[in-house]
Design an enzyme around this catalytic site. Sequence first.
Site, PDB file in Angstrom:
ATOM      1  N   HIS A  73     152.824  48.539  55.003  1.00 28.44           N
ATOM      2  CA  HIS A  73     154.058  49.072  55.594  1.00 28.44           C
ATOM      3  C   HIS A  73     153.999  50.596  55.579  1.00 28.44           C
ATOM      4  O   HIS A  73     153.459  51.196  54.648  1.00 28.44           O
ATOM      5  CB  HIS A  73     155.279  48.572  54.825  1.00 28.44           C
ATOM      6  CG  HIS A  73     156.563  48.891  55.506  1.00 28.44           C
ATOM      7  ND1 HIS A  73     157.135  50.144  55.449  1.00 28.44           N
ATOM      8  CD2 HIS A  73     157.369  48.141  56.301  1.00 28.44           C
ATOM      9  CE1 HIS A  73     158.241  50.144  56.160  1.00 28.44           C
ATOM     10  NE2 HIS A  73     158.411  48.945  56.704  1.00 28.44           N
ATOM     11  N   GLU A 100     155.326  48.329  63.808  1.00 26.18           N
ATOM     12  CA  GLU A 100     156.576  48.995  63.441  1.00 26.18           C
ATOM     13  C   GLU A 100     156.395  50.501  63.592  1.00 26.18           C
ATOM     14  O   GLU A 100     155.904  51.168  62.669  1.00 26.18           O
ATOM     15  CB  GLU A 100     156.923  48.697  61.981  1.00 26.18           C
ATOM     16  CG  GLU A 100     157.080  47.223  61.670  1.00 26.18           C
ATOM     17  CD  GLU A 100     157.932  47.019  60.427  1.00 26.18           C
ATOM     18  OE1 GLU A 100     158.776  46.129  60.471  1.00 26.18           O
ATOM     19  OE2 GLU A 100     157.788  47.764  59.451  1.00 26.18           O
TER      20      GLU A 100
HETATM   21  O1  LIG Z   1     160.345  46.019  57.122  1.00 26.83           O
HETATM   22  C1  LIG Z   1     161.165  46.247  58.005  1.00 26.83           C
HETATM   23  C2  LIG Z   1     161.102  47.437  58.802  1.00 26.83           C
HETATM   24  O2  LIG Z   1     160.663  48.547  58.106  1.00 26.83           O
HETATM   25  C3  LIG Z   1     162.316  47.680  59.656  1.00 26.83           C
HETATM   26  O3  LIG Z   1     163.431  48.147  58.939  1.00 26.83           O
HETATM   27  P1  LIG Z   1     164.796  48.354  59.759  1.00 26.83           P
HETATM   28  O4  LIG Z   1     165.017  47.075  60.516  1.00 26.83           O
HETATM   29  O5  LIG Z   1     165.840  48.573  58.699  1.00 26.83           O
HETATM   30  O6  LIG Z   1     164.588  49.540  60.646  1.00 26.83           O
END
Ligand SMILES: O=C[C@H](O)COP(=O)(O)O
Length: 253
Positions: free
Chosen positions: A98, A170
Site C-alpha cells: 500500500h 490506487e
Molecule cells: O486501502 C484503501 C485505500 O487506501 C483507499 O482509501 P479511501 O477509500 O479512504 O480513499
Amino acid sequence: MQPLWIGTSWKMNKTLAEAREWTSALVGHLDGRAPEGVQPFVIPSFTATTTVAQILGEDSPVLLGVQNAHWEDAGAWTGEISVPQAKDAGAQIVEIGHSERREHFGETVETTRLKVAASLRHGLTPLLCIGESAEVKDAGGSSAFILEQARGALEGLTEEQVADVVIAYEPIWAIGEKGRPATVEELVEPFAALGDEYSGRVKGLLYGGSVNLENAADLLGIEHVTGLFVGRTAWKVEGYLELLRIGAEHARG
Ligand SMILES: O=C[C@H](O)COP(=O)(O)O
C-alpha cells in the site's frame, strides 16, 4: 466469470468492540451467502484479526486479510508478523505495498516482490497495491510507473502463481482525506495498460482511492476493473453493505 472483489482495509482504525460490531452486522446481513457475483473481503488491523475471524466463522463467504506481513517465515524482526502467523490467525489475503507503507515504512518494489512470494508460498492471496503520485501523473507517467511496480513485484512467478494474485490500483493522489476522487476519464488509460498486461491472468484488477456511494457504480464500469478496494466509505458497515449491493447490481449486468 470472475467475481467482483469488493473489500475494505480498516487501516489503523477500530477497537475490538468496533470490530465486533461491524463484523457481526455484516455476518447478520449476509446470512452465510455473498451477494451473487461478488467476493467480499475485509482487512482489519492485526489486533482484530482473530476476533473478526471468529465472528466470520468457518467457510465464511467473506475473505479475511492482514494489512502487511514479512517475507521471512519467522525470526528476529521486531514489530513484524509473518505470513504463517497471519494464516494461523485466520487470514487468507495479505495486502502488500500500500502507498502508505511505501511512503512511511520503506516498502520497495523488492520488498513487495519478497512478500508476494512469501504469501504464495503459504497459500495466501497477495493483494498487491500499486499507484503513482500526483507528480508522476502530472508528468504523464502513470501507466509506465504502475506497470513497473506490478512487474517488479510479480517478477519470477509462474503463470499459475500470477493467477492467484489480486492487483489494486490506487493512485496516491486519490487516497484518503487529502486525496480527491479520480474521474472515470483519468482511470481509463491506466486500466487499459494494466488490462493489456494482466486482464484474465490475475484474480482481480481492483480500483481504490476515494471510492464512495456516488462513484462506485461508474468505477466498476471502467473496462478491466473487477472490483473495488475501499477505505473510509466502508468503515461504517452501512456503507460497506451498500457497496456490496452496488457490486451485485453491476455483476447482474
Ligand atoms: O486501502 C484503501 C485505500 O487506501 C483507499 O482509501 P479511501 O477509500 O479512504 O480513499
